[in-house]
Design a protein around this motif. Structure first.
Motif, short mmCIF file in Angstrom:
data_model
loop_
_atom_site.label_atom_id
_atom_site.label_comp_id
_atom_site.label_asym_id
_atom_site.label_seq_id
_atom_site.Cartn_x
_atom_site.Cartn_y
_atom_site.Cartn_z
N GLY A 199 0.81 -1.21 0.00
CA GLY A 199 0.00 0.00 0.00
C GLY A 199 0.84 1.26 0.00
O GLY A 199 0.52 2.24 -0.68
N ARG A 200 1.92 1.25 0.78
CA ARG A 200 2.82 2.40 0.83
C ARG A 200 3.45 2.64 -0.54
O ARG A 200 3.61 3.79 -0.97
CB ARG A 200 3.90 2.14 1.89
CG ARG A 200 4.77 3.34 2.22
CD ARG A 200 5.75 2.96 3.31
NE ARG A 200 5.03 2.39 4.45
CZ ARG A 200 5.50 1.42 5.22
NH1 ARG A 200 6.68 0.90 4.98
NH2 ARG A 200 4.78 0.97 6.22
N HIS A 201 3.80 1.55 -1.20
CA HIS A 201 4.40 1.67 -2.53
C HIS A 201 3.39 2.27 -3.51
O HIS A 201 3.73 3.17 -4.29
CB HIS A 201 4.86 0.29 -3.02
CG HIS A 201 5.75 0.33 -4.21
ND1 HIS A 201 7.12 0.22 -4.13
CD2 HIS A 201 5.47 0.49 -5.53
CE1 HIS A 201 7.65 0.30 -5.33
NE2 HIS A 201 6.67 0.46 -6.21
N ALA A 202 2.15 1.77 -3.47
CA ALA A 202 1.12 2.27 -4.39
C ALA A 202 0.84 3.74 -4.15
O ALA A 202 0.76 4.54 -5.09
CB ALA A 202 -0.16 1.45 -4.22
N MET A 203 0.70 4.14 -2.88
CA MET A 203 0.42 5.54 -2.56
C MET A 203 1.62 6.43 -2.86
O MET A 203 1.47 7.59 -3.25
CB MET A 203 -0.01 5.67 -1.10
CG MET A 203 -1.41 5.15 -0.85
SD MET A 203 -1.97 5.34 0.86
CE MET A 203 -1.28 3.87 1.59
N GLY A 204 2.82 5.89 -2.70
CA GLY A 204 4.01 6.65 -3.06
C GLY A 204 4.09 6.92 -4.54
O GLY A 204 4.47 8.01 -4.97
N ARG A 205 3.68 5.93 -5.33
CA ARG A 205 3.67 6.10 -6.78
C ARG A 205 2.66 7.17 -7.19
O ARG A 205 2.91 7.96 -8.09
CB ARG A 205 3.34 4.77 -7.48
CG ARG A 205 4.42 3.72 -7.34
CD ARG A 205 5.65 4.05 -8.17
NE ARG A 205 5.37 3.90 -9.58
CZ ARG A 205 5.75 4.77 -10.51
NH1 ARG A 205 6.40 5.87 -10.16
NH2 ARG A 205 5.48 4.55 -11.78
N VAL A 206 1.48 7.17 -6.53
CA VAL A 206 0.47 8.18 -6.82
C VAL A 206 1.02 9.58 -6.54
O VAL A 206 0.75 10.54 -7.27
CB VAL A 206 -0.81 7.94 -5.98
CG1 VAL A 206 -1.77 9.12 -6.09
CG2 VAL A 206 -1.50 6.65 -6.42
N ALA A 207 1.82 9.69 -5.46
CA ALA A 207 2.40 10.98 -5.09
C ALA A 207 3.53 11.41 -6.02
O ALA A 207 3.99 12.55 -5.95
CB ALA A 207 2.90 10.93 -3.65
N GLY A 208 3.99 10.48 -6.86
CA GLY A 208 5.02 10.82 -7.83
C GLY A 208 6.39 10.27 -7.52
O GLY A 208 7.38 10.62 -8.19
N ALA A 209 6.50 9.40 -6.52
CA ALA A 209 7.80 8.83 -6.16
C ALA A 209 8.22 7.77 -7.17
O ALA A 209 7.38 7.11 -7.79
CB ALA A 209 7.75 8.21 -4.77
N SER A 210 9.52 7.62 -7.33
CA SER A 210 10.07 6.64 -8.26
C SER A 210 9.83 5.22 -7.74
O SER A 210 9.97 4.94 -6.55
CB SER A 210 11.57 6.88 -8.43
OG SER A 210 12.23 5.73 -8.91
#
Length: 309
Positions: free
Chosen positions: A112-123
């Motif tokens: 979940g952290r990875h998915a939300m991080g991707r939404v925020a624009g993280a690599s």
């Protein structure tokens, strides 16, 4: 062509956002199930004003300790090269994903952290590598606290010379994890081992603060005395966390962690006292995770900052 690419990116972000929301809802569902499962045992416990106050304080301590975990993860992301996303936004992501621990499988919070991080624009790469560092850091910190505080449980650790060998090995394995990853993946950010010390310090403080929260409950319930093994009590959470973490499929160490705590605390408190204390501390950790989630999301009403508080 550019419009199609932008449309696909928006669609991906929307789906990832939906996944994150679903994970949160499922997490609260499993939290409810776990709390309901404790009701029969806790019915045998007679609360006092003193014990209720201690539980409330311990819950708040654990909630604040979660900020140490968030700070360590954000620091690791920064070391990996992720600089654009604000500290506040990353804290929100961590708080929202953290309750995913309660979903069976013990990986939903990381996914979940990875998915939300991707939404925020993280690599994708930065998030994946930071997660590896986080897991290695948590395990290393738990082992360090276990070695220093749990020697009365593990007889072979009573030898100081043996400790002098094991502790440096754990530290070296953690500090040089970036070098190992760089060999496997040359494009990985080059990180000095010294910069890895701060996240490790955050993790150690998290386990110590959690152990202090456990000790506070025991003191106010008159379960611990001046003669109790205080180092063991302080490290009991780290020991039980380690056991719960390596148990496949145990959601946030549910059941396994309580069994480990009971084993550690029974010589101090007796069977019944250890059971009640282990279950009360589980309520504290659940309550702390929920409070941390709420606090991290409420921070959206404050001004953004790219630096830690």
């Amino acid at each position: 062509m550019k419009q199609d690419s932008a449309s696909r990116q928006r669609s991906t972000k929307n789906w990832l956002s939906i996944v994150g929301t679903i994970l949160v809802l499922i997490s609260f569902y499993y939290i409810g199930i776990q709390l309901w499962g404790y009701r029969e045992t806790l019915e045998t416990w007679t609360p006092t004003t003193k014990s209720i106050v201690a539980i409330g304080i311990s819950t708040f301590i654990y909630a604040l300790a979660n900020y140490l975990l968030a700070a360590a993860w954000i620091q690791l992301l920064r070391l990996c090269g992720e600089q654009a996303i604000t500290w506040k936004r990353l804290t929100q992501i961590y708080g929202k994903s953290q309750i995913g621990k309660y979903i069976p499988g013990n990986i939903a919070h990381i996914a979940g952290r990875h998915a939300m991080g991707r939404v925020a624009g993280a690599s994708h790469g930065h998030l994946a590598i930071a997660s590896i560092y986080e897991i290695v850091g948590l395990i290393s910190a738990a082992l360090i606290i276990t070695l220093l505080g749990g020697r009365s449980v593990l007889d072979q650790l009573t030898s100081l010379s043996w400790l002098n060998i094991i502790l440096p090995l754990i530290l070296m394995a953690y500090l040089f994890t970036p070098r190992l990853l760089q060999r496997l993946r040359p494009d990985t950010q080059n990180i000095s081992p010294l910069f890895m010390l701060m996240p490790l310090g955050y993790y150690c403080l998290f386990f110590l603060a959690s152990g202090a929260a456990l000790g506070l409950i025991g003191i106010y319930m008159d379960s611990f005395t001046m003669q109790s093994d205080h180092l063991l009590i302080l490290s009991a959470f780290a020991i039980s966390w380690s056991v719960g973490f390596v148990t496949p499929g145990a959601p946030s160490g549910i059941g396994i962690r309580e069994a480990a705590l009971m084993l550690l605390l029974t010589p101090i408190t007796g069977d019944e006292g250890a059971l009640i204390l282990a279950l009360l501390f589980r309520l504290v950790t659940i309550g702390g995770d929920v409070i941390f989630y709420l606090l991290s999301q409420l921070s959206s009403n404050t001004s953004e900052s790219t630096t830690p508080p």
